[in-house]
Enzyme design. Structure first.
Site, PDB file in Angstrom:
ATOM      1  N   GLU A   1     -12.809   3.384   2.495  1.00 25.57           N
ATOM      2  CA  GLU A   1     -12.779   4.334   1.092  1.00 25.57           C
ATOM      3  C   GLU A   1     -12.700   3.685  -0.431  1.00 25.57           C
ATOM      4  O   GLU A   1     -12.681   4.107  -1.305  1.00 25.57           O
ATOM      5  CB  GLU A   1     -11.804   5.483   1.171  1.00 25.57           C
ATOM      6  CG  GLU A   1     -11.860   6.261   2.741  1.00 25.57           C
ATOM      7  CD  GLU A   1     -10.929   7.256   2.691  1.00 25.57           C
ATOM      8  OE1 GLU A   1     -11.138   8.461   1.948  1.00 25.57           O
ATOM      9  OE2 GLU A   1      -9.845   7.079   3.345  1.00 25.57           O
TER      10      GLU A   1
ATOM     11  N   GLY B   1      -0.564 -15.016  -6.725  1.00 22.62           N
ATOM     12  CA  GLY B   1       0.621 -15.474  -7.380  1.00 22.62           C
ATOM     13  C   GLY B   1       1.611 -14.659  -7.695  1.00 22.62           C
ATOM     14  O   GLY B   1       2.564 -14.789  -8.334  1.00 22.62           O
TER      15      GLY B   1
ATOM     16  N   ARG C   1       5.510  -3.382  -0.594  1.00 18.88           N
ATOM     17  CA  ARG C   1       5.855  -2.162  -1.335  1.00 18.88           C
ATOM     18  C   ARG C   1       6.511  -2.562  -2.458  1.00 18.88           C
ATOM     19  O   ARG C   1       7.286  -3.674  -2.736  1.00 18.88           O
ATOM     20  CB  ARG C   1       6.605  -1.312  -0.400  1.00 18.88           C
ATOM     21  CG  ARG C   1       8.175  -2.039  -0.303  1.00 18.88           C
ATOM     22  CD  ARG C   1       8.976  -1.056   0.769  1.00 18.88           C
ATOM     23  NE  ARG C   1      10.280  -1.591   1.171  1.00 18.88           N
ATOM     24  CZ  ARG C   1      11.199  -1.428   2.014  1.00 18.88           C
ATOM     25  NH1 ARG C   1      10.838  -0.088   2.657  1.00 18.88           N
ATOM     26  NH2 ARG C   1      12.397  -1.876   1.970  1.00 18.88           N
ATOM     27  N   ARG C   2       6.740  -1.660  -3.496  1.00 15.35           N
ATOM     28  CA  ARG C   2       7.433  -1.911  -4.769  1.00 15.35           C
ATOM     29  C   ARG C   2       8.612  -1.274  -4.767  1.00 15.35           C
ATOM     30  O   ARG C   2       8.342  -0.061  -4.269  1.00 15.35           O
ATOM     31  CB  ARG C   2       6.480  -1.492  -6.080  1.00 15.35           C
ATOM     32  CG  ARG C   2       6.895  -1.963  -7.270  1.00 15.35           C
ATOM     33  CD  ARG C   2       6.082  -1.916  -8.555  1.00 15.35           C
ATOM     34  NE  ARG C   2       4.968  -2.309  -8.590  1.00 15.35           N
ATOM     35  CZ  ARG C   2       4.864  -3.546  -8.849  1.00 15.35           C
ATOM     36  NH1 ARG C   2       6.067  -4.343  -9.166  1.00 15.35           N
ATOM     37  NH2 ARG C   2       3.674  -4.449  -8.760  1.00 15.35           N
ATOM     38  N   ASN C   3       9.604  -2.080  -4.956  1.00 13.15           N
ATOM     39  CA  ASN C   3      11.048  -1.158  -5.111  1.00 13.15           C
ATOM     40  C   ASN C   3      10.816  -0.242  -6.116  1.00 13.15           C
ATOM     41  O   ASN C   3      10.710  -0.616  -7.191  1.00 13.15           O
ATOM     42  CB  ASN C   3      12.143  -2.279  -5.366  1.00 13.15           C
ATOM     43  CG  ASN C   3      13.499  -1.513  -5.063  1.00 13.15           C
ATOM     44  OD1 ASN C   3      13.763  -0.656  -6.063  1.00 13.15           O
ATOM     45  ND2 ASN C   3      14.362  -2.021  -4.101  1.00 13.15           N
TER      46      ASN C   3
END
Length: 312
Positions: free
Chosen positions: A191, A257, A286-288
């Site tokens: 997708e 980077g 993941r992003r905190n």
């Protein structure tokens, strides 16, 4: 069979000036062309040959043999390489495509077939009265105008270029895109965008709006691959490779980077560049949501399981 070579009988579209616009190869094969193969052009191609006055072109039967490791030599040679990929005879990144852009003219790919752009422009009123329109003005045509992949679903033909490698069981939804010399190595849901050179492993899902960096522009030279059973979340993106059973959180873009904080084990809290994690398996990126830091957490088990009914 000598897999260093490939060949096929084709039908070339040639302008009055001798410019080859394209070449369609109904079937291709690895190995050397049979002796006297030019005299064995299939009857279907012979019957399709001749003058097309509406497009101002000549359709000419050809037999082409290439050395897979050598660079393309002309337009028909380049089209044979793209067909070998889309007929699944060679994997992406396994055939020499150096300089291919120089051998592919810009063509008006129309609902009546390929034309020289200037011919379409000169004949636009009469062609449009006949219901003929331009589908694309490009060097690469749509895959489905030349090849019908087996057991593959494509929601929008405009989103797949000739030279895409689509394995059986692949579904490409309306916003999915697959470039030439790129594709899927098994059942996959697409997708998002699969750029040139990128391969996606069996059982992986490229979420809506997701993007995978290619090497055609931007200066990068790392060819990205995605392993088996991975999930690239909606609107996510990667510039590194994923091993098997990895998940990238929706909306997270990982470049080589990007600074990533490791979570779990002896390295908990260490910060590394994402390139150091390239190709590793069993990682959740993941992003905190509190600190905003990008984190990599070891995980176990399968990444995703595709809906079997959709890919049967």
């Amino acid at each position: 069979m000598d897999n260093a070579y490939g060949w096929g009988h084709g039908l070339a579209t040639v302008t009055n000036d001798g410019v080859v616009l394209d070449t369609w190869f109904p079937s291709t094969a690895l190995g050397r062309a049979p002796e006297n193969s030019t005299g064995l052009v299939p009857a279907a191609l012979e019957s399709a040959a001749g003058r097309d006055e509406r497009r101002d072109v000549e359709l000419v039967p050809v037999t082409v043999e290439i050395e897979i490791g050598a660079a393309p030599a002309n337009t028909s040679d380049a089209y044979l390489r793209l067909h070998l990929l889309s007929h699944l005879h060679v994997l992406p990144n396994s055939i020499n495509l150096d300089g291919i852009f120089g051998h592919l003219p810009v063509v008006a790919f129309t609902t009546a077939g390929p034309m020289a752009p200037e011919t379409f422009e000169a004949r636009r009123p009469e062609l449009q009265r006949e219901g003929v329109s331009i589908v694309s003005l490009d060097k690469f045509p749509r895959l489905l105008d030349y090849v019908t992949p087996s057991r593959v679903r494509v929601a929008d033909a405009n989103r797949i270029r000739l030279g895409a490698y689509l394995s059986a069981g692949t579904t490409v939804m309306h916003e999915g895109f697959v470039n030439f010399n790129a594709g899927t190595l098994g059942e996959s849901m697409v997708e998002g965008r699969i750029s040139q050179g990128v391969v996606v492993g069996n059982g992986s899902d490229i979420g809506g709006g997701a993007s995978i960096m290619g090497t055609l522009s931007g200066g990068g030279n790392h060819t990205v691959s995605i392993g088996q059973r991975c999930l690239l979340g909606a609107n996510a993106g990667i510039g590194i490779s994923l091993g098997d059973d990895c998940i990238v959180e929706a909306g997270l873009y990982l470049t080589a980077g990007t600074k990533v904080t490791l979570r779990g084990g002896d390295t908990d809290g260490d910060v590394v560049s994402a390139r150091e994690l390239s190709s590793r398996s069993n990682i959740l990126y993941r992003r905190n949501s509190v600190s905003g830091a990008v984190e990599a957490t070891e995980r176990s088990g399968h990444g995703v399981t595709l809906n079997a009914a959709l890919h049967a």
